[in-house]
Design a protein around this motif. Structure first.
Motif, mmCIF file in Angstrom:
data_model
loop_
_atom_site.group_PDB
_atom_site.id
_atom_site.type_symbol
_atom_site.label_atom_id
_atom_site.label_comp_id
_atom_site.label_asym_id
_atom_site.label_seq_id
_atom_site.Cartn_x
_atom_site.Cartn_y
_atom_site.Cartn_z
ATOM 1 N N ILE A 1 44.741 -32.475 64.648
ATOM 2 C CA ILE A 1 44.047 -33.752 64.776
ATOM 3 C C ILE A 1 43.366 -34.085 63.452
ATOM 4 O O ILE A 1 42.729 -33.218 62.841
ATOM 5 C CB ILE A 1 43.038 -33.713 65.946
ATOM 6 C CG1 ILE A 1 42.439 -35.090 66.192
ATOM 7 C CG2 ILE A 1 41.964 -32.651 65.737
ATOM 8 C CD1 ILE A 1 41.684 -35.174 67.504
ATOM 9 N N GLU A 2 43.543 -35.292 62.974
ATOM 10 C CA GLU A 2 43.022 -35.691 61.662
ATOM 11 C C GLU A 2 41.668 -36.382 61.798
ATOM 12 O O GLU A 2 41.477 -37.237 62.671
ATOM 13 C CB GLU A 2 44.003 -36.645 60.971
ATOM 14 C CG GLU A 2 43.527 -37.136 59.610
ATOM 15 C CD GLU A 2 44.522 -38.080 58.952
ATOM 16 O OE1 GLU A 2 44.210 -38.575 57.849
ATOM 17 O OE2 GLU A 2 45.606 -38.323 59.523
ATOM 18 N N VAL A 3 40.742 -36.024 60.913
ATOM 19 C CA VAL A 3 39.441 -36.689 60.839
ATOM 20 C C VAL A 3 39.105 -36.909 59.368
ATOM 21 O O VAL A 3 39.658 -36.257 58.485
ATOM 22 C CB VAL A 3 38.323 -35.870 61.521
ATOM 23 C CG1 VAL A 3 38.576 -35.713 63.014
ATOM 24 C CG2 VAL A 3 38.145 -34.505 60.859
ATOM 25 N N LYS A 4 38.162 -37.806 59.131
ATOM 26 C CA LYS A 4 37.738 -38.104 57.764
ATOM 27 C C LYS A 4 36.415 -37.441 57.404
ATOM 28 O O LYS A 4 36.031 -37.428 56.226
ATOM 29 C CB LYS A 4 37.605 -39.615 57.562
ATOM 30 C CG LYS A 4 38.903 -40.378 57.741
ATOM 31 C CD LYS A 4 39.937 -39.993 56.701
ATOM 32 C CE LYS A 4 41.216 -40.828 56.833
ATOM 33 N NZ LYS A 4 42.272 -40.386 55.895
ATOM 34 N N ILE B 1 33.036 -34.526 58.916
ATOM 35 C CA ILE B 1 32.493 -33.620 59.930
ATOM 36 C C ILE B 1 31.864 -34.423 61.053
ATOM 37 O O ILE B 1 32.001 -34.078 62.240
ATOM 38 C CB ILE B 1 31.467 -32.655 59.291
ATOM 39 C CG1 ILE B 1 32.188 -31.694 58.337
ATOM 40 C CG2 ILE B 1 30.706 -31.879 60.350
ATOM 41 C CD1 ILE B 1 31.266 -30.778 57.553
ATOM 42 N N GLU B 2 31.197 -35.496 60.710
ATOM 43 C CA GLU B 2 30.551 -36.342 61.730
ATOM 44 C C GLU B 2 31.579 -36.926 62.686
ATOM 45 O O GLU B 2 31.358 -36.967 63.909
ATOM 46 C CB GLU B 2 29.757 -37.468 61.047
ATOM 47 C CG GLU B 2 28.535 -37.026 60.267
ATOM 48 C CD GLU B 2 28.873 -36.342 58.940
ATOM 49 O OE1 GLU B 2 28.008 -35.593 58.433
ATOM 50 O OE2 GLU B 2 30.007 -36.551 58.431
ATOM 51 N N GLU B 3 32.705 -37.380 62.161
ATOM 52 C CA GLU B 3 33.765 -37.914 63.020
ATOM 53 C C GLU B 3 34.317 -36.825 63.929
ATOM 54 O O GLU B 3 34.595 -37.059 65.111
ATOM 55 C CB GLU B 3 34.897 -38.489 62.160
ATOM 56 C CG GLU B 3 36.040 -39.082 62.974
ATOM 57 C CD GLU B 3 37.198 -39.553 62.108
ATOM 58 O OE1 GLU B 3 38.290 -39.757 62.671
ATOM 59 O OE2 GLU B 3 37.024 -39.704 60.882
ATOM 60 N N MET B 4 34.462 -35.615 63.390
ATOM 61 C CA MET B 4 34.958 -34.489 64.181
ATOM 62 C C MET B 4 33.987 -34.153 65.310
ATOM 63 O O MET B 4 34.400 -33.977 66.462
ATOM 64 C CB MET B 4 35.163 -33.277 63.264
ATOM 65 C CG MET B 4 35.821 -32.080 63.926
ATOM 66 S SD MET B 4 34.629 -30.931 64.692
ATOM 67 C CE MET B 4 33.603 -30.482 63.308
ATOM 68 N N TYR C 1 40.828 -32.072 57.981
ATOM 69 C CA TYR C 1 39.859 -32.908 57.256
ATOM 70 C C TYR C 1 40.582 -33.562 56.088
ATOM 71 O O TYR C 1 41.068 -32.883 55.185
ATOM 72 C CB TYR C 1 38.707 -32.058 56.722
ATOM 73 C CG TYR C 1 37.784 -31.499 57.776
ATOM 74 C CD1 TYR C 1 36.792 -32.290 58.351
ATOM 75 C CD2 TYR C 1 37.875 -30.169 58.175
ATOM 76 C CE1 TYR C 1 35.918 -31.767 59.300
ATOM 77 C CE2 TYR C 1 37.014 -29.642 59.117
ATOM 78 C CZ TYR C 1 36.034 -30.447 59.682
ATOM 79 O OH TYR C 1 35.172 -29.929 60.612
ATOM 80 N N ASN C 2 40.600 -34.885 56.096
ATOM 81 C CA ASN C 2 41.392 -35.601 55.092
ATOM 82 C C ASN C 2 40.582 -36.709 54.426
ATOM 83 O O ASN C 2 40.971 -37.873 54.410
ATOM 84 C CB ASN C 2 42.661 -36.176 55.728
ATOM 85 C CG ASN C 2 43.623 -36.733 54.687
ATOM 86 O OD1 ASN C 2 43.653 -36.275 53.559
ATOM 87 N ND2 ASN C 2 44.411 -37.734 55.074
ATOM 88 N N ARG C 3 39.420 -36.338 53.901
ATOM 89 C CA ARG C 3 38.632 -37.303 53.136
ATOM 90 C C ARG C 3 38.822 -37.029 51.646
ATOM 91 O O ARG C 3 38.388 -35.993 51.144
ATOM 92 C CB ARG C 3 37.145 -37.225 53.492
ATOM 93 C CG ARG C 3 36.310 -38.283 52.763
ATOM 94 C CD ARG C 3 34.916 -38.442 53.353
ATOM 95 N NE ARG C 3 33.956 -37.466 52.847
ATOM 96 C CZ ARG C 3 33.557 -36.384 53.518
ATOM 97 N NH1 ARG C 3 34.049 -36.125 54.722
ATOM 98 N NH2 ARG C 3 32.677 -35.558 53.015
ATOM 99 N N ARG D 1 33.030 -23.972 59.997
ATOM 100 C CA ARG D 1 31.906 -23.569 60.853
ATOM 101 C C ARG D 1 31.680 -24.592 61.969
ATOM 102 O O ARG D 1 31.567 -24.226 63.153
ATOM 103 C CB ARG D 1 30.636 -23.424 60.013
ATOM 104 C CG ARG D 1 29.415 -23.020 60.848
ATOM 105 C CD ARG D 1 28.172 -22.815 59.999
ATOM 106 N NE ARG D 1 27.610 -24.058 59.492
ATOM 107 C CZ ARG D 1 27.609 -24.413 58.219
ATOM 108 N NH1 ARG D 1 28.175 -23.643 57.310
ATOM 109 N NH2 ARG D 1 27.058 -25.556 57.840
ATOM 110 N N GLU D 2 31.621 -25.856 61.611
ATOM 111 C CA GLU D 2 31.337 -26.897 62.607
ATOM 112 C C GLU D 2 32.487 -27.044 63.605
ATOM 113 O O GLU D 2 32.250 -27.263 64.810
ATOM 114 C CB GLU D 2 31.066 -28.229 61.899
ATOM 115 C CG GLU D 2 29.865 -28.209 60.968
ATOM 116 C CD GLU D 2 28.566 -27.905 61.683
ATOM 117 O OE1 GLU D 2 28.455 -28.201 62.893
ATOM 118 O OE2 GLU D 2 27.644 -27.354 61.047
ATOM 119 N N ALA D 3 33.711 -26.919 63.136
ATOM 120 C CA ALA D 3 34.857 -27.032 64.040
ATOM 121 C C ALA D 3 34.938 -25.828 64.971
ATOM 122 O O ALA D 3 35.283 -25.957 66.157
ATOM 123 C CB ALA D 3 36.147 -27.179 63.243
ATOM 124 N N GLY D 4 34.624 -24.645 64.457
ATOM 125 C CA GLY D 4 34.648 -23.445 65.280
ATOM 126 C C GLY D 4 33.637 -23.493 66.403
ATOM 127 O O GLY D 4 33.909 -23.029 67.520
#
Length: 455
Positions: A128-131, A133-136, A150-152, A177-180
């Motif tokens: 899943i693509e996000v731009k 950490i906040e969006e994730m 992460y694709n920013r 860390r945040e995704a985990g």
């Protein structure tokens, strides 16, 4: 009439002083461009030793080599400072591909530093693509069981490339860390690079204190690969992605900061530090980051000795270990300096590549900053024109003294992130003349700082 004569005398003294300083700077630049060994040192550091990730054989060889070369300069003292550093091993070359039906579309990736590995068989999951950490984080439960991409990109609108880097590096340092924490299985991060190419750029990811069960593997993907992967995600719903990395953290091991110094002739208790970090990432040979800064720092002492200049204050070169994945060397040096109650009056770092110098980034009081800016005209013949307030460097940050001035050498940074943390950070990417000009610029500022007491 007496007042006028006195004023004219002061002006004459001032002009004479400026002329002497101008001649000294000319000698420094001439010596750097014709006699310095810094390019030869970098050749050996890069081509004979190579990558110098902390805890590695290369790092140990670099410690021994730079210690030997500094001793050969005839410095007053050369010594090693013990420091425990992490030993992280990349393992076999990483692999990755997207599954589009029965087709495997391969991508160039590399594990992020201090990342955990995948299982032996790798990891396959929807991506899943996000731009950001906040969006994730806003996606919540949708992240569970997925690979987060992460694709920013670095923002090309910023002329200052370190500003562009700072605006997006959080996805590399904190993204795993945040995704985990949200239950993701892995992370793929767009490389911190302003151009499109096929080179993945590594860099440290930081799990901090989250439980081992939440520590997920994290890898960087090249910028061109990121563009291609993003297009595939848009074209294929629930696209599956596979990657395999067998990196492992093997605990902390003993290493060293390498230190050499010339004792001050008048105020030996006052210390001026110049330095860079001796460790590098393991994909290239670390010529730009930060072999260049190390050899330039040694060259400051080399050039002043060649010119028979004896500093009033103690001049010390410090080659810090472990800037890339922990800054343990810098923290150790700062801690020891505090315990010994050392008085540092200057700390200058070169860690922005061996490109043409443009000036300095200065962390100082208003009075100290004004004093340094007052020397600007002396540097203008060498195209050094940037004297700005700002960050001096990661390795000199922990050095704490009451009136310390901290300075970062400021080279032209437009091409720096083409090489930063990537496999093309090699000796052939460094221009000999640009490297020597940087060494001369650092030496010139040290000379002026040593000669004139700071307010």
């Amino acid at each position: 009439m007496k007042k006028l004569l006195f004023l004219l005398m002061l002006i004459g003294i001032s002009l004479y002083g400026q002329e002497k300083d101008s001649l000294m700077l000319q000698k420094i630049y001439t010596s750097a461009l014709t006699q310095s060994q810094c390019y030869t040192w970098l050749d050996s550091l890069s081509n004979k030793i190579g990558a110098r990730l902390s805890g590695s054989k290369g790092a140990a060889l670099a410690v021994a080599y730079t210690q030997k070369e500094m001793k050969a300069l005839g410095l007053d003292r050369v010594y090693l400072q013990e420091v425990m550093v992490p030993k992280w091993v990349r393992g076999p070359k990483e692999t990755a591909y997207a599954l589009v039906g029965q087709q495997k579309i391969e991508f160039p990736i590399c594990a992020l530093g201090l990342s955990v590995g995948t299982s032996k068989n790798g990891l396959t999951a929807p991506i899943i693509e996000v731009k950001s950490i906040e969006e994730m984080i806003a996606l919540g439960d949708r992240i569970k069981g997925k690979i987060v991409f992460y694709n920013r990109p670095m923002n090309p609108e910023f002329i200052e490339t370190f500003q562009a880097y700072g605006s997006c590096v959080d996805q590399r340092s904190s993204g795993a860390r945040e995704a985990g924490i949200l239950g993701a299985l892995g992370v793929i991060v767009r490389s911190m690079n302003l151009r499109l190419d096929d080179l993945p750029h590594t860099g440290m990811t930081n799990y901090k204190d989250i439980p081992a069960a939440q520590r997920i593997p994290a890898a960087a993907i090249s910028t061109r690969g990121a563009e291609q992967l993003s297009a595939l995600i848009k074209a294929h719903q629930n696209l599956s992605f596979y990657f395999n990395q067998q990196c492992v953290y093997e605990g902390d091991v003993l290493s060293y900061n390498v230190i050499g110094e010339i004792k001050g002739s008048e105020h030996p208790e006052n210390i001026m530090v110049v330095g860079g970090h001796l460790d590098s990432w393991d994909l290239g040979d670390g010529a730009q980051d930060d072999g260049a800064g190390c050899v330039q720092s040694i060259a400051v002492l080399e050039l002043l000795k060649k010119l028979h200049y004896t500093p009033k204050n103690t001049l010390r070169v410090v080659l810090f270990m472990n800037e890339e994945n922990g800054i343990k060397g810098a923290l150790k040096y700062g801690e020891e300096a505090q315990l010994k109650k050392e008085n540092h009056i200057l700390a200058m770092e070169s860690d922005s590549g061996g490109f043409s110098p443009r000036g300095f980034s200065i962390d100082a009081s208003e009075a100290q900053y004004a004093k340094i800016v007052g020397w600007k005209s002396l540097f203008e013949p060498y195209l050094i024109h940037v004297f700005q307030k700002g960050h001096s460097g990661t390795d000199v940050e922990p050095i704490a003294s009451e009136n310390i001035v901290k300075v970062g050498l400021y080279p032209d940074s437009q091409r720096y992130f083409d090489y930063h943390h990537a496999g093309n950070d090699r000796f052939d990417a460094v221009n000999k003349r640009e490297l020597e000009l940087g060494a001369a610029t650092m030496t010139a500022l040290v000379y002026l700082f040593d000669k004139y007491s700071m307010p």
